[in-house]
Write a protein that holds these residues in place. Structure first.
Motif, PDB file in Angstrom:
ATOM      1  N   LYS A 180      49.492 -11.396 -14.842  1.00  0.00           N
ATOM      2  CA  LYS A 180      49.931 -11.888 -16.146  1.00  0.00           C
ATOM      3  C   LYS A 180      49.516 -10.906 -17.241  1.00  0.00           C
ATOM      4  O   LYS A 180      48.373 -10.457 -17.275  1.00  0.00           O
ATOM      5  CB  LYS A 180      49.281 -13.256 -16.395  1.00  0.00           C
ATOM      6  N   ALA A 181      50.474 -10.588 -18.112  1.00  0.00           N
ATOM      7  CA  ALA A 181      50.190  -9.647 -19.198  1.00  0.00           C
ATOM      8  C   ALA A 181      49.153 -10.234 -20.152  1.00  0.00           C
ATOM      9  O   ALA A 181      49.053 -11.454 -20.307  1.00  0.00           O
ATOM     10  CB  ALA A 181      51.471  -9.325 -19.947  1.00  0.00           C
ATOM     11  N   ILE A 182      48.401  -9.352 -20.780  1.00  0.00           N
ATOM     12  CA  ILE A 182      47.410  -9.771 -21.767  1.00  0.00           C
ATOM     13  C   ILE A 182      48.033  -9.593 -23.151  1.00  0.00           C
ATOM     14  O   ILE A 182      48.500  -8.507 -23.497  1.00  0.00           O
ATOM     15  CB  ILE A 182      46.139  -8.907 -21.646  1.00  0.00           C
ATOM     16  N   THR A 183      48.053 -10.675 -23.928  1.00  0.00           N
ATOM     17  CA  THR A 183      48.596 -10.599 -25.284  1.00  0.00           C
ATOM     18  C   THR A 183      47.500 -10.122 -26.222  1.00  0.00           C
ATOM     19  O   THR A 183      46.377 -10.636 -26.174  1.00  0.00           O
ATOM     20  CB  THR A 183      49.092 -11.991 -25.730  1.00  0.00           C
ATOM     21  N   LEU A 184      47.810  -9.134 -27.040  1.00  0.00           N
ATOM     22  CA  LEU A 184      46.778  -8.533 -27.883  1.00  0.00           C
ATOM     23  C   LEU A 184      46.909  -8.983 -29.328  1.00  0.00           C
ATOM     24  O   LEU A 184      48.012  -9.019 -29.880  1.00  0.00           O
ATOM     25  CB  LEU A 184      46.882  -7.008 -27.810  1.00  0.00           C
ATOM     26  N   ARG A 233      49.129   1.943 -23.695  1.00  0.00           N
ATOM     27  CA  ARG A 233      48.000   2.869 -23.644  1.00  0.00           C
ATOM     28  C   ARG A 233      47.271   3.021 -24.980  1.00  0.00           C
ATOM     29  O   ARG A 233      46.052   3.106 -25.013  1.00  0.00           O
ATOM     30  CB  ARG A 233      48.509   4.236 -23.181  1.00  0.00           C
ATOM     31  N   ASP A 234      48.044   3.038 -26.087  1.00  0.00           N
ATOM     32  CA  ASP A 234      47.425   3.242 -27.400  1.00  0.00           C
ATOM     33  C   ASP A 234      46.393   2.183 -27.749  1.00  0.00           C
ATOM     34  O   ASP A 234      45.533   2.410 -28.585  1.00  0.00           O
ATOM     35  CB  ASP A 234      48.498   3.171 -28.507  1.00  0.00           C
ATOM     36  N   HIS A 235      46.526   1.009 -27.161  1.00  0.00           N
ATOM     37  CA  HIS A 235      45.640  -0.090 -27.519  1.00  0.00           C
ATOM     38  C   HIS A 235      44.395  -0.151 -26.633  1.00  0.00           C
ATOM     39  O   HIS A 235      43.533  -0.976 -26.854  1.00  0.00           O
ATOM     40  CB  HIS A 235      46.374  -1.436 -27.398  1.00  0.00           C
ATOM     41  N   HIS A 283      39.139  -3.506 -22.399  1.00  0.00           N
ATOM     42  CA  HIS A 283      38.735  -3.603 -23.797  1.00  0.00           C
ATOM     43  C   HIS A 283      39.838  -2.957 -24.641  1.00  0.00           C
ATOM     44  O   HIS A 283      40.176  -1.800 -24.426  1.00  0.00           O
ATOM     45  CB  HIS A 283      37.395  -2.899 -24.010  1.00  0.00           C
ATOM     46  N   TYR A 284      40.374  -3.737 -25.571  1.00  0.00           N
ATOM     47  CA  TYR A 284      41.509  -3.287 -26.383  1.00  0.00           C
ATOM     48  C   TYR A 284      41.120  -3.128 -27.837  1.00  0.00           C
ATOM     49  O   TYR A 284      40.154  -3.726 -28.301  1.00  0.00           O
ATOM     50  CB  TYR A 284      42.651  -4.309 -26.297  1.00  0.00           C
ATOM     51  N   MET A 285      41.941  -2.364 -28.540  1.00  0.00           N
ATOM     52  CA  MET A 285      41.791  -2.242 -29.984  1.00  0.00           C
ATOM     53  C   MET A 285      43.051  -2.797 -30.636  1.00  0.00           C
ATOM     54  O   MET A 285      44.164  -2.458 -30.222  1.00  0.00           O
ATOM     55  CB  MET A 285      41.625  -0.772 -30.361  1.00  0.00           C
ATOM     56  N   ALA A 323      52.265  -6.502 -32.739  1.00  0.00           N
ATOM     57  CA  ALA A 323      52.221  -7.526 -31.693  1.00  0.00           C
ATOM     58  C   ALA A 323      52.438  -6.813 -30.366  1.00  0.00           C
ATOM     59  O   ALA A 323      53.537  -6.364 -30.080  1.00  0.00           O
ATOM     60  CB  ALA A 323      53.324  -8.548 -31.925  1.00  0.00           C
ATOM     61  N   ALA A 324      51.396  -6.677 -29.579  1.00  0.00           N
ATOM     62  CA  ALA A 324      51.525  -5.924 -28.325  1.00  0.00           C
ATOM     63  C   ALA A 324      50.968  -6.749 -27.172  1.00  0.00           C
ATOM     64  O   ALA A 324      50.268  -7.737 -27.369  1.00  0.00           O
ATOM     65  CB  ALA A 324      50.769  -4.605 -28.429  1.00  0.00           C
ATOM     66  N   SER A 325      51.347  -6.326 -25.979  1.00  0.00           N
ATOM     67  CA  SER A 325      50.709  -6.909 -24.802  1.00  0.00           C
ATOM     68  C   SER A 325      50.524  -5.787 -23.794  1.00  0.00           C
ATOM     69  O   SER A 325      51.133  -4.720 -23.917  1.00  0.00           O
ATOM     70  CB  SER A 325      51.570  -8.035 -24.218  1.00  0.00           C
TER      71      SER A 325
END
Ligand code: HEC
Length: 439
Positions: A147-151, A184-186, A264-266, A271-273
Motif C-alpha cells: 500500500k502506498a504511503i500518503t505524504l 524520490r524527492d520526498h 522517513h519523508y520530507m 500532495a504526494a505518495s
C-alpha cells in the motif's frame, strides 16, 4: 535509522595525522577530443548511473544531451563537484570511488574549450548493458510495498513503517538489493530490516499497511519500534548505492521472513505518495560468507548552540572475527565530518575512512580490499558537527541539538558491513566467546 545494536561508548582525543597526496600521473591529451571517441566513455563510466532517464539527474547519454552542457560538465569535473565523492583520498581505497582521473578531468575541459565536437559516431563503443529502472542486474524478485504511503504537504512526517511478508518458503541468499521509491524527492532515507519468523519485533503492528509509532495501540510496540536487533537488508539515502556483494558473499533472508520497511519523508508542499519497491538478485550458489550490517552509534550527545566543530564518538570491540567490507555514515544537517578508525592495542589510530559530510550525498564506501579483523579489534567512529551560523544548512544555531528523527535533530550512526561465516547470524556474532550477548 534505528539505534539497533550499539557498541559501548568512550572518549579519546584524536592525534593529528598528516599524509602527502600522491602526485597524479599525466599522459598527453589530444588537443581536440571528440564526444564519441573521448567523452562518451567517461560519461558512461562515471556519470550515467545517475545521469540517465529514470534516475536522479538529467540524462547525459547522447551528444545532444551533453554538448550544450559541455562547459558546466567541465566545471563540475574540475571543481570535483561531480561525480559526488566525499572521501579524503589519503585514506583507504574504495571499489565504488567514481572519481575522475586528472587526465579525464583535463579531457573534459579540453573538449569544452575546443568546441565540444561530436567526432565520428562510429568511434562509439557499444554501451554496457544497464537494466532499465534498476542499478542492479535484472532482479529475480521485486517486492512491492502493498500500500502506498500518503505524504503530508507540510510539517514533520513521522517515520512510516510498512511490514511486507516475503512469502519465501526457503532461505534466500541475496547478492544484490535495491530500493526504488516512486517519489524520490520526498525521501530523506529508508531502511529495510529483515524480520525473521522468530522475531518478536513489532509483532502486534499491522501487516501490509503503513503505520507510524504513534498509531500503534500497544505501549510495547511503540517503545520498541525504534529498537531492533533485526539485520538490515539495505539503507537508502540520497546518492547511496544499492547493495552489490562480491560473489561468495550474501545477505540472508530466512524462510518466512518479513521485510520491515522504515521510511522517513520530507514534506515538499505537494500532495504526494510513495510506494517503494525492492529488487532482489539471489546468489547463484550457496555463499561461503554472510554479510551483516552493524553500527557504531552514539545517541547521548548534546551539541551546544553555536559550536562549530563539536566532536562525538562511538567505539566498540568486535565480539568475533569478521572481514570489514565497507561503510555508510549517517548524520543530519549539522554534520560536518565523519571518520572510521581502528584503535590498535598500542594506542595507534589507523584511519579507515574520512569523509566531508554533505547531507545531499549520503554515500556508501566499499573497501577495494576487504579487511580481515580479529575478535577484540577496536573500531571507532567519530563525527563532527557544525551548529554555527557559518553552516548554510543549519536551521537554527541557537538550539542545543540532541539525537532525534527529524533533520533538525541530529544522528550519529556509523554503519559498517562485515562478512562472517555463512552460519553466523547477528545474534550469534554478538556472543563473545560463544556465550554472552553484549547489547
Ligand atoms: C551519484 C549520482 C551522480 C553521479 C555519479 C554524477 N552526477 Fe552529476 N548530478 C547529479 C545530481 C542529482 C545533480 C543535480 C541534478 C539537478 O539539479 O537536476 C547533478 C548535477 C550535475 C551537473 C549540473 C551542475 C550544476 O552546477 O548545475 C552537471 C554538469 C553534472 N551533474 C555532471 C556530471 C558529470 C560530468 C558526472 C560524471 C563525471 C556526474 N555528473 C556524475 C548526480 C550525479
Amino acid at each position: 535509522m534505528n539505534k539497533g545494536i550499539a557498541f559501548t561508548i568512550g572518549t579519546l582525543s584524536l592525534a593529528a595525522l598528516l599524509l602527502q597526496a600522491s602526485p597524479a600521473l599525466s599522459q598527453s591529451i589530444s588537443p581536440s577530443p571528440t564526444f564519441y571517441h573521448d567523452v562518451q566513455p567517461i560519461l558512461e563510466k562515471h556519470c550515467q548511473n545517475c545521469h540517465r532517464p529514470g534516475e536522479m539527474a538529467f540524462p547525459l547519454i547522447t551528444y545532444n544531451q551533453a554538448a550544450p552542457r559541455a562547459r558546466v560538465i567541465a566545471e563540475s569535473a574540475v571543481s570535483k563537484k561531480m561525480p559526488p565523492w566525499l572521501a579524503d583520498p589519503n585514506y583507504g581505497r574504495f571499489a565504488n570511488d567514481p572519481s575522475l582521473t586528472m587526465d579525464e578531468i583535463k579531457l573534459l575541459s579540453t573538449w569544452a574549450k575546443s568546441g565540444a565536437h561530436a567526432g565520428n559516431p562510429r568511434d562509439m563503443k557499444p554501451a554496457p548493458h544497464m537494466t532499465n529502472g534498476w542499478n542492479i542486474s535484472a532482479p529475480d524478485d521485486v517486492i512491492e510495498m502493498p500500500k502506498a504511503i500518503t505524504l503530508a504537504r507540510k510539517g514533520d512526517i513521522d517515520y512510516t513503517y510498512e511490514i511486507v511478508p516475503t512469502h519465501f518458503r526457503e532461505d534466500r541468499w541475496v547478492q544484490m538489493a535495491e530500493l526504488r521509491p516512486t517519489s524520490r524527492d520526498h525521501v530523506h532515507h529508508g531502511v529495510v530490516y529483515i524480520r525473521p519468523p522468530d522475531s518478536k519485533w513489532l509483532r502486534k503492528a499491522p501487516v501490509g499497511v503503513p503505520f507510524t509509532e504513534d498509531t500503534l495501540t500497544d505501549e510495547q510496540g511503540r517503545r520498541e519500534a525504534q529498537w531492533t536487533d533485526s539485520d538490515i537488508l539495505l539503507v537508502y539515502a540520497p546518492g547511496s548505492s544499492p547493495v552489490i556483494l562480491n560473489s561468495g558473499m550474501a545477505k540472508l533472508i530466512p524462510a518466512g521472513s518479513d521485510l520491515v520497511i522504515q521510511m522517513h519523508y520530507m514534506a515538499m508542499g505537494d500532495a504526494a505518495s510513495d510506494r517503494p519497491a525492492i529488487g532482489l538478485v539471489f546468489a547463484k550458489q550457496q555463499p561461503k560468507q554472510r554479510v551483516l550490517t552493524l553500527q557504531l552509534t552514539n545517541d547521548h550527545f548534546v551539541i551546544p548552540p553555536h559550536a562549530d566543530d563539536y566532536r562525538v564518538e562511538a567505539r566498540g570491540s568486535l565480539p568475533n572475527d569478521a572481514t570489514l567490507l565497507g561503510f555508510f555514515p549517517h548524520m543530519h544537517w549539522r554534520g560536518k565530518k565523519f571518520e572510521y578508525n581502528i584503535i590498535h592495542p598500542d594506542g595507534r589510530i589507523e584511519p579507515l575512512l574520512k569523509v566531508r559530510w554533505d547531507f545531499e550525498w549520503q554515500l556508501t564506501y566499499q573497501l577495494t580490499e576487504p579487511r580481515p579483523l580479529k575478535a577484540g579489534t577496536v573500531l571507532q567512529a567519530v563525527a563532527w558537527y557544525d551548529n554555527s551560523s557559518g553552516n548554510p544548512h543549519n536551521p537554527d544555531p541557537n538550539q542545543e541539538v540532541r539525537w532525534g528523527d527529524q533533520t533538525y535533530d541530529e544522528m550519529m550512526v556509523g554503519f559498517f558491513d562485515v562478512a562472517v561465516s555463512a552460519d553466523v547470524d547477528k545474534w550469534k556474532y554478538f556472543m563473545r566467546g560463544g556465550n554472552v550477548p553484549v547489547h
